[in-house]
Design a protein around this motif. Structure first.
Motif, PDB file in Angstrom:
ATOM      1  N   THR A 190       1.028  13.131   7.645  1.00 54.76           N
ATOM      2  CA  THR A 190      -0.103  12.362   7.114  1.00 54.76           C
ATOM      3  C   THR A 190       0.253  10.938   6.709  1.00 54.76           C
ATOM      4  O   THR A 190      -0.594  10.045   6.762  1.00 54.76           O
ATOM      5  CB  THR A 190      -0.711  13.083   5.897  1.00 54.76           C
ATOM      6  OG1 THR A 190       0.297  13.274   4.893  1.00 54.76           O
ATOM      7  CG2 THR A 190      -1.279  14.432   6.309  1.00 54.76           C
ATOM      8  N   LEU A 191       1.501  10.705   6.328  1.00 60.45           N
ATOM      9  CA  LEU A 191       1.870   9.349   5.901  1.00 60.45           C
ATOM     10  C   LEU A 191       1.656   8.301   6.997  1.00 60.45           C
ATOM     11  O   LEU A 191       1.116   7.223   6.719  1.00 60.45           O
ATOM     12  CB  LEU A 191       3.313   9.336   5.387  1.00 60.45           C
ATOM     13  CG  LEU A 191       3.797   8.024   4.771  1.00 60.45           C
ATOM     14  CD1 LEU A 191       4.739   8.288   3.600  1.00 60.45           C
ATOM     15  CD2 LEU A 191       4.513   7.161   5.816  1.00 60.45           C
ATOM     16  N   PRO A 192       2.040   8.559   8.258  1.00 59.42           N
ATOM     17  CA  PRO A 192       1.777   7.553   9.286  1.00 59.42           C
ATOM     18  C   PRO A 192       0.282   7.268   9.485  1.00 59.42           C
ATOM     19  O   PRO A 192      -0.093   6.139   9.826  1.00 59.42           O
ATOM     20  CB  PRO A 192       2.390   8.166  10.549  1.00 59.42           C
ATOM     21  CG  PRO A 192       3.396   9.147  10.045  1.00 59.42           C
ATOM     22  CD  PRO A 192       2.829   9.687   8.782  1.00 59.42           C
ATOM     23  N   LEU A 193      -0.569   8.267   9.268  1.00 57.94           N
ATOM     24  CA  LEU A 193      -2.013   8.042   9.369  1.00 57.94           C
ATOM     25  C   LEU A 193      -2.464   7.048   8.310  1.00 57.94           C
ATOM     26  O   LEU A 193      -3.305   6.178   8.580  1.00 57.94           O
ATOM     27  CB  LEU A 193      -2.770   9.363   9.200  1.00 57.94           C
ATOM     28  CG  LEU A 193      -2.469  10.482  10.187  1.00 57.94           C
ATOM     29  CD1 LEU A 193      -3.280  11.728   9.819  1.00 57.94           C
ATOM     30  CD2 LEU A 193      -2.781  10.046  11.613  1.00 57.94           C
ATOM     31  N   CYS A 194      -1.899   7.166   7.123  1.00 61.15           N
ATOM     32  CA  CYS A 194      -2.241   6.250   6.032  1.00 61.15           C
ATOM     33  C   CYS A 194      -1.787   4.831   6.366  1.00 61.15           C
ATOM     34  O   CYS A 194      -2.519   3.856   6.138  1.00 61.15           O
ATOM     35  CB  CYS A 194      -1.601   6.707   4.733  1.00 61.15           C
ATOM     36  SG  CYS A 194      -2.121   8.340   4.170  1.00 61.15           S
ATOM     37  N   ALA A 195      -0.579   4.714   6.888  1.00 64.87           N
ATOM     38  CA  ALA A 195      -0.054   3.398   7.241  1.00 64.87           C
ATOM     39  C   ALA A 195      -0.883   2.754   8.343  1.00 64.87           C
ATOM     40  O   ALA A 195      -1.188   1.555   8.294  1.00 64.87           O
ATOM     41  CB  ALA A 195       1.405   3.515   7.670  1.00 64.87           C
ATOM     42  N   ALA A 196      -1.273   3.543   9.332  1.00 68.38           N
ATOM     43  CA  ALA A 196      -2.078   3.009  10.434  1.00 68.38           C
ATOM     44  C   ALA A 196      -3.454   2.561   9.963  1.00 68.38           C
ATOM     45  O   ALA A 196      -4.049   1.648  10.536  1.00 68.38           O
ATOM     46  CB  ALA A 196      -2.214   4.057  11.536  1.00 68.38           C
ATOM     47  N   ALA A 197      -3.955   3.193   8.907  1.00 68.97           N
ATOM     48  CA  ALA A 197      -5.281   2.840   8.379  1.00 68.97           C
ATOM     49  C   ALA A 197      -5.242   1.615   7.478  1.00 68.97           C
ATOM     50  O   ALA A 197      -6.297   1.106   7.106  1.00 68.97           O
ATOM     51  CB  ALA A 197      -5.863   4.028   7.612  1.00 68.97           C
ATOM     52  N   GLY A 198      -4.044   1.157   7.098  1.00 70.70           N
ATOM     53  CA  GLY A 198      -3.946  -0.051   6.296  1.00 70.70           C
ATOM     54  C   GLY A 198      -3.242   0.101   4.972  1.00 70.70           C
ATOM     55  O   GLY A 198      -3.095  -0.874   4.228  1.00 70.70           O
ATOM     56  N   ALA A 199      -2.777   1.306   4.654  1.00 67.13           N
ATOM     57  CA  ALA A 199      -2.056   1.496   3.395  1.00 67.13           C
ATOM     58  C   ALA A 199      -0.641   0.948   3.504  1.00 67.13           C
ATOM     59  O   ALA A 199      -0.044   0.949   4.585  1.00 67.13           O
ATOM     60  CB  ALA A 199      -2.012   2.974   3.021  1.00 67.13           C
ATOM     61  N   ASP A 200      -0.113   0.489   2.374  1.00 62.04           N
ATOM     62  CA  ASP A 200       1.271   0.036   2.374  1.00 62.04           C
ATOM     63  C   ASP A 200       2.101   0.631   1.247  1.00 62.04           C
ATOM     64  O   ASP A 200       3.302   0.412   1.190  1.00 62.04           O
ATOM     65  CB  ASP A 200       1.386  -1.493   2.345  1.00 62.04           C
ATOM     66  CG  ASP A 200       0.306  -2.174   1.536  1.00 62.04           C
ATOM     67  OD1 ASP A 200      -0.224  -1.561   0.602  1.00 62.04           O
ATOM     68  OD2 ASP A 200      -0.017  -3.322   1.856  1.00 62.04           O
ATOM     69  N   ALA A 201       1.488   1.414   0.349  1.00 60.68           N
ATOM     70  CA  ALA A 201       2.238   2.135  -0.681  1.00 60.68           C
ATOM     71  C   ALA A 201       1.901   3.609  -0.565  1.00 60.68           C
ATOM     72  O   ALA A 201       0.729   3.976  -0.418  1.00 60.68           O
ATOM     73  CB  ALA A 201       1.909   1.608  -2.072  1.00 60.68           C
TER      74      ALA A 201
END
Length: 240
Positions: A190-201
């Motif tokens: 799930t972490l890469p999905l968050c990063a791809a959506a624009g999250a950085d922390a």
């Protein structure tokens, strides 16, 4: 408008998952293993059904920590405790939108000012999975960080709620250039999905503290986030 500035992943292990009997050793260890921030979940037993981490314990954490303490206030009256946690050593201090007058712009503005007046180096606002993100547009220029909860706070064992990714995309599509943090159910999938959506922390508890190789896990999370961040943020931004 979409944020096009370079993003660097921030891995923030949640101390809620560490061994409380040796918390000082755990802080030293997780920092040496690659943590960027230390996420501190403060619960009052009212806003969420649990109680954790009063100011004296945060002060004790600060006496050991060299990384920023990312203090997430899951409390009903965050303004009343702002000074206490800043004095204890919080470098990032986040309140819940829902705690401020049932999520009103006026309440959030009061919290932003109170946190700044208390001396918080970074001010954040958090929203629950079922809270719309669009009303935050009125205060995005007043906060340094938006924390998107991808599970409901205070309850363990929940699965990552993928619909929350649309909130992260929406923030970036509005041009928000602060930090977008995601918390709840983050792991290797799930972490890469968050990063791809624009999250950085990225806040992760058991996925890091429960790993056999914590250093390797943090490194793999960072690599996965960096790779995901190379792709343009995509999606309609539709919020559910």
């Amino acid at each position: 408008m979409q944020d096009s500035s370079p993003r660097t992943p921030i891995i923030a292990p949640s101390l809620l998952s560490c061994d409380f009997t040796r918390i000082g050793d755990e802080i030293r260890a997780i920092e040496s293993e690659g943590a960027d921030w230390l996420h501190v979940d403060v619960m009052d037993g009212h806003f969420v059904p649990n109680m954790t981490f009063g100011p004296p314990l945060v002060q004790a954490m600060k006496s050991v920590a060299t990384r920023p303490l990312d203090v997430h206030l899951m409390v009903s009256n965050p303004i009343a405790y702002a000074s206490n946690y800043v004095d204890a050593g919080a470098q990032v201090l986040t309140y819940h939108w829902e705690a401020m007058g049932s999520g009103t712009v006026r309440g959030a503005k009061l919290a932003n000012k109170a946190f700044r007046d208390a001396g918080a180096p970074m001010v954040g606002v958090s929203i629950n999975p079922n809270t719309p993100v669009e009303p935050l547009e009125a205060i995005l220029d007043e906060v340094d960080l938006v924390l998107i909860m991808s599970v409901f706070p205070g309850f363990g064992g929940q699965r990552f709620m993928e619909h929350t990714l649309s909130k992260t995309r929406w923030l970036r599509e509005q041009g928000f250039r602060g930090i977008v943090e995601m918390d709840g159910g983050l792991n290797a999938e799930t972490l890469p999905l968050c990063a791809a959506a624009g999250a950085d922390a990225f806040v992760a508890g058991s996925a890091i503290f429960g790993a056999a190789d914590r250093r390797g896990t943090i490194e793999s999370f960072r690599r996965a986030a960096v790779e995901a961040m190379k792709e343009p943020i995509s999606g309609s931004g539709t919020v559910r």
